[in-house]
Design a protein around this motif. Structure first.
Motif, PDB file in Angstrom:
ATOM      1  N   GLY A   1      31.512  11.087   3.489  1.00 11.93           N
ATOM      2  CA  GLY A   1      30.881  10.946   4.785  1.00 11.93           C
ATOM      3  C   GLY A   1      30.859   9.510   5.250  1.00 11.93           C
ATOM      4  O   GLY A   1      31.050   8.588   4.456  1.00 11.93           O
ATOM      5  N   VAL A   2      30.614   9.344   6.522  1.00 12.91           N
ATOM      6  CA  VAL A   2      30.453   8.021   7.121  1.00 12.91           C
ATOM      7  C   VAL A   2      29.229   8.058   8.028  1.00 12.91           C
ATOM      8  O   VAL A   2      28.883   9.097   8.585  1.00 12.91           O
ATOM      9  N   THR A   3      28.586   6.922   8.157  1.00  6.69           N
ATOM     10  CA  THR A   3      27.460   6.786   9.071  1.00  6.69           C
ATOM     11  C   THR A   3      28.008   6.626  10.480  1.00  6.69           C
ATOM     12  O   THR A   3      28.826   5.747  10.734  1.00  6.69           O
ATOM     13  N   VAL A   4      27.565   7.479  11.398  1.00  7.92           N
ATOM     14  CA  VAL A   4      27.979   7.332  12.793  1.00  7.92           C
ATOM     15  C   VAL A   4      26.860   6.762  13.652  1.00  7.92           C
ATOM     16  O   VAL A   4      27.112   6.269  14.749  1.00  7.92           O
ATOM     17  N   GLN A   5      25.624   6.818  13.137  1.00  8.53           N
ATOM     18  CA  GLN A   5      24.498   6.214  13.852  1.00  8.53           C
ATOM     19  C   GLN A   5      23.409   5.885  12.841  1.00  8.53           C
ATOM     20  O   GLN A   5      23.147   6.660  11.932  1.00  8.53           O
ATOM     21  N   LEU A   6      22.770   4.723  13.021  1.00  7.85           N
ATOM     22  CA  LEU A   6      21.627   4.339  12.200  1.00  7.85           C
ATOM     23  C   LEU A   6      20.671   3.547  13.079  1.00  7.85           C
ATOM     24  O   LEU A   6      21.006   2.464  13.551  1.00  7.85           O
ATOM     25  N   ASP A   7      19.509   4.115  13.346  1.00  5.61           N
ATOM     26  CA  ASP A   7      18.475   3.459  14.142  1.00  5.61           C
ATOM     27  C   ASP A   7      17.363   3.019  13.216  1.00  5.61           C
ATOM     28  O   ASP A   7      17.034   3.720  12.256  1.00  5.61           O
ATOM     29  N   SER A   8      16.766   1.872  13.513  1.00 12.87           N
ATOM     30  CA  SER A   8      15.713   1.360  12.636  1.00 12.87           C
ATOM     31  C   SER A   8      14.609   0.709  13.451  1.00 12.87           C
ATOM     32  O   SER A   8      14.843   0.165  14.522  1.00 12.87           O
ATOM     33  N   THR A   9      13.404   0.791  12.898  1.00 16.55           N
ATOM     34  CA  THR A   9      12.258   0.087  13.451  1.00 16.55           C
ATOM     35  C   THR A   9      11.644  -0.715  12.308  1.00 16.55           C
ATOM     36  O   THR A   9      11.171  -0.151  11.317  1.00 16.55           O
ATOM     37  N   PHE A  10      11.684  -2.038  12.444  1.00 13.45           N
ATOM     38  CA  PHE A  10      11.126  -2.930  11.425  1.00 13.45           C
ATOM     39  C   PHE A  10       9.629  -3.094  11.667  1.00 13.45           C
ATOM     40  O   PHE A  10       9.207  -3.371  12.787  1.00 13.45           O
ATOM     41  N   ILE A  11       8.846  -2.948  10.612  1.00 13.71           N
ATOM     42  CA  ILE A  11       7.397  -3.003  10.737  1.00 13.71           C
ATOM     43  C   ILE A  11       6.799  -4.135   9.916  1.00 13.71           C
ATOM     44  O   ILE A  11       5.894  -4.820  10.360  1.00 13.71           O
ATOM     45  N   ASP A  12       7.329  -4.374   8.721  1.00 15.41           N
ATOM     46  CA  ASP A  12       6.807  -5.410   7.837  1.00 15.41           C
ATOM     47  C   ASP A  12       7.942  -5.861   6.935  1.00 15.41           C
ATOM     48  O   ASP A  12       9.027  -5.267   6.945  1.00 15.41           O
ATOM     49  N   GLY A  13       7.710  -6.888   6.151  1.00 19.05           N
ATOM     50  CA  GLY A  13       8.728  -7.392   5.243  1.00 19.05           C
ATOM     51  C   GLY A  13       8.261  -7.329   3.803  1.00 19.05           C
ATOM     52  O   GLY A  13       7.072  -7.441   3.516  1.00 19.05           O
ATOM     53  N   ALA A  14       9.202  -7.145   2.911  1.00 19.52           N
ATOM     54  CA  ALA A  14       8.901  -7.149   1.472  1.00 19.52           C
ATOM     55  C   ALA A  14       9.111  -8.556   0.932  1.00 19.52           C
ATOM     56  O   ALA A  14       9.781  -9.384   1.544  1.00 19.52           O
ATOM     57  N   TYR A  15       8.536  -8.803  -0.233  1.00 18.22           N
ATOM     58  CA  TYR A  15       8.631 -10.100  -0.902  1.00 18.22           C
ATOM     59  C   TYR A  15       9.255  -9.928  -2.282  1.00 18.22           C
ATOM     60  O   TYR A  15       9.259  -8.827  -2.842  1.00 18.22           O
ATOM     61  N   VAL A  16       9.758 -11.018  -2.817  1.00 18.40           N
ATOM     62  CA  VAL A  16      10.370 -11.003  -4.151  1.00 18.40           C
ATOM     63  C   VAL A  16       9.399 -10.348  -5.130  1.00 18.40           C
ATOM     64  O   VAL A  16       8.204 -10.638  -5.136  1.00 18.40           O
ATOM     65  N   GLY A  17       9.939  -9.451  -5.939  1.00 14.96           N
ATOM     66  CA  GLY A  17       9.171  -8.782  -6.982  1.00 14.96           C
ATOM     67  C   GLY A  17       8.599  -7.440  -6.584  1.00 14.96           C
ATOM     68  O   GLY A  17       8.192  -6.661  -7.443  1.00 14.96           O
ATOM     69  N   GLU A  18       8.559  -7.127  -5.288  1.00 19.19           N
ATOM     70  CA  GLU A  18       7.976  -5.853  -4.864  1.00 19.19           C
ATOM     71  C   GLU A  18       8.961  -4.701  -5.072  1.00 19.19           C
ATOM     72  O   GLU A  18      10.178  -4.865  -4.941  1.00 19.19           O
ATOM     73  N   LEU A  19       8.416  -3.531  -5.385  1.00 16.90           N
ATOM     74  CA  LEU A  19       9.202  -2.310  -5.492  1.00 16.90           C
ATOM     75  C   LEU A  19       9.356  -1.726  -4.096  1.00 16.90           C
ATOM     76  O   LEU A  19       8.364  -1.469  -3.402  1.00 16.90           O
ATOM     77  N   VAL A  20      10.584  -1.522  -3.682  1.00 18.79           N
ATOM     78  CA  VAL A  20      10.897  -1.022  -2.345  1.00 18.79           C
ATOM     79  C   VAL A  20      11.440   0.396  -2.507  1.00 18.79           C
ATOM     80  O   VAL A  20      12.373   0.620  -3.289  1.00 18.79           O
ATOM     81  N   GLU A  21      10.844   1.358  -1.784  1.00 15.42           N
ATOM     82  CA  GLU A  21      11.227   2.761  -1.938  1.00 15.42           C
ATOM     83  C   GLU A  21      11.514   3.405  -0.585  1.00 15.42           C
ATOM     84  O   GLU A  21      10.879   3.067   0.416  1.00 15.42           O
ATOM     85  N   ALA A  22      12.453   4.342  -0.599  1.00 15.58           N
ATOM     86  CA  ALA A  22      12.795   5.100   0.609  1.00 15.58           C
ATOM     87  C   ALA A  22      12.686   6.587   0.320  1.00 15.58           C
ATOM     88  O   ALA A  22      13.103   7.059  -0.742  1.00 15.58           O
ATOM     89  N   THR A  23      12.116   7.307   1.263  1.00 19.93           N
ATOM     90  CA  THR A  23      12.064   8.763   1.226  1.00 19.93           C
ATOM     91  C   THR A  23      12.382   9.265   2.624  1.00 19.93           C
ATOM     92  O   THR A  23      12.369   8.500   3.584  1.00 19.93           O
ATOM     93  N   GLY A  24      12.663  10.539   2.727  1.00 19.82           N
ATOM     94  CA  GLY A  24      12.956  11.089   4.037  1.00 19.82           C
ATOM     95  C   GLY A  24      13.316  12.548   3.965  1.00 19.82           C
ATOM     96  O   GLY A  24      13.089  13.214   2.949  1.00 19.82           O
TER      97      GLY A  24
END
Length: 145
Positions: free
Chosen positions: A85-108
């Motif tokens: 597959g290929v991405t044909v569209q990706l929309d994003s809304t940035f709300i906050d930023g992560a810092y070094v050492g933080e665990l970053v997780e995605a669900t959906g």
């Protein structure tokens, strides 16, 4: 060539990642990990490193978008049915930023899956902080041979 591997020790023991041969963009920004939640939905994660930060000391927006793009395919894994597959569209809304050492997780979730298009929406968090929401469209195809 890409192969799945299961991590056997450390913070991500029990998670899967992809073993990529050669220098690719994914190998430069990763590794990123995935595992199914008890309900069967896919969770993706990585530990924020200095290489993911911008000059302001917060995670670069491009890193979050890259992670969202990769997570989108993992969230849609069942609907991909082994296809490419290929991405044909990706929309994003940035709300906050992560810092070094933080665990970053995605669900959906997959909001709609057709014969050739899969619509996905999700969120990226660190702890209780929402970092970004995203939605996108994947086009499935069978690679030429």
């Amino acid at each position: 060539m890409v192969g799945k591997i299961t991590i056997t020790e450390g913070e991500f023991a029990g998670w899967e990642t992809y073993e990529v041969s050669g220098a690719t963009f994914d190998s430069t920004v990763g590794p990123f990990y995935r595992k199914p939640d008890p309900d069967g939905s896919m969770r993706c994660a990585f530990r924020a490193e200095q290489k993911h930060m911008n000059f302001g000391g917060r995670m670069h927006g491009g890193c979050l978008m890259t992670f969202a793009d990769i997570a989108m395919f993992q969230i849609a894994y069942q609907e991909m049915e082994g296809a490419s597959g290929v991405t044909v569209q990706l929309d994003s809304t940035f709300i906050d930023g992560a810092y070094v050492g933080e665990l970053v997780e995605a669900t959906g979730e997959v909001s709609k899956a057709g014969k050739s298009l899969i619509f996905v929406r999700g969120q990226i968090v660190t702890g209780e902080r929402l970092l970004m929401t995203f939605s996108g469209v994947i086009r499935k195809f069978t690679p030429r041979g």
